[in-house]
Motif scaffolding. Sequence first.
Motif, PDB file in Angstrom:
ATOM      1  N   SER A 258       1.970   6.912  -0.533  1.00  0.00           N
ATOM      2  CA  SER A 258       0.998   5.869  -0.859  1.00  0.00           C
ATOM      3  C   SER A 258       1.185   5.423  -2.315  1.00  0.00           C
ATOM      4  CB  SER A 258      -0.426   6.374  -0.642  1.00  0.00           C
ATOM      5  OG  SER A 258      -0.694   7.443  -1.508  1.00  0.00           O
TER       6      SER A 258
ATOM      7  N   LYS B  16       0.802  -1.217   0.000  1.00  0.00           N
ATOM      8  CA  LYS B  16       0.000   0.000   0.000  1.00  0.00           C
ATOM      9  C   LYS B  16       0.837   1.270   0.000  1.00  0.00           C
ATOM     10  CE  LYS B  16      -4.027  -1.959   2.212  1.00  0.00           C
ATOM     11  NZ  LYS B  16      -5.036  -1.768   3.253  1.00  0.00           N
ATOM     12  N   HIS B  17       2.093   1.176   0.386  1.00  0.00           N
ATOM     13  CA  HIS B  17       2.965   2.351   0.439  1.00  0.00           C
ATOM     14  C   HIS B  17       4.327   2.021  -0.168  1.00  0.00           C
ATOM     15  CE1 HIS B  17       0.011   3.401   3.517  1.00  0.00           C
ATOM     16  NE2 HIS B  17       0.297   4.648   3.217  1.00  0.00           N
TER      17      HIS B  17
ATOM     18  N   SER C 178      -4.222  10.029  -3.165  1.00  0.00           N
ATOM     19  CA  SER C 178      -5.566  10.262  -2.647  1.00  0.00           C
ATOM     20  C   SER C 178      -6.195  11.519  -3.241  1.00  0.00           C
ATOM     21  CB  SER C 178      -5.525  10.378  -1.128  1.00  0.00           C
ATOM     22  OG  SER C 178      -4.673  11.439  -0.753  1.00  0.00           O
TER      23      SER C 178
END
Length: 88
Positions: A66, A49-50, A70
């Motif tokens: 990330s 995820k990162h 976002s």
Amino acid sequence: MPKTNKKIQTTPQGIKKRLYIILKSYKKMNAATIRQLKCIGFIVKKGRKHCRIYREGQPRKCYFISTTASDRKTGANAAAIMSHLWLL
């Protein structure tokens, strides 16, 4: 991805400019972005995820970003923090 010249920037100002260009349109950490970051002296370790971004020769300082952005400001914010973190 925005087109950048293949010439490797070695001055701190050149690296900072190139970092802003690379991460300005950041939406997802893909192979092209990793290759461009590697070209200016960063190491990217991709997780689920990162991603961890290290500067070559400074393995103790890292920046987490990330894998998918976002919002539209993620890349610009990351470039600003990374340039302050490594004093570019």
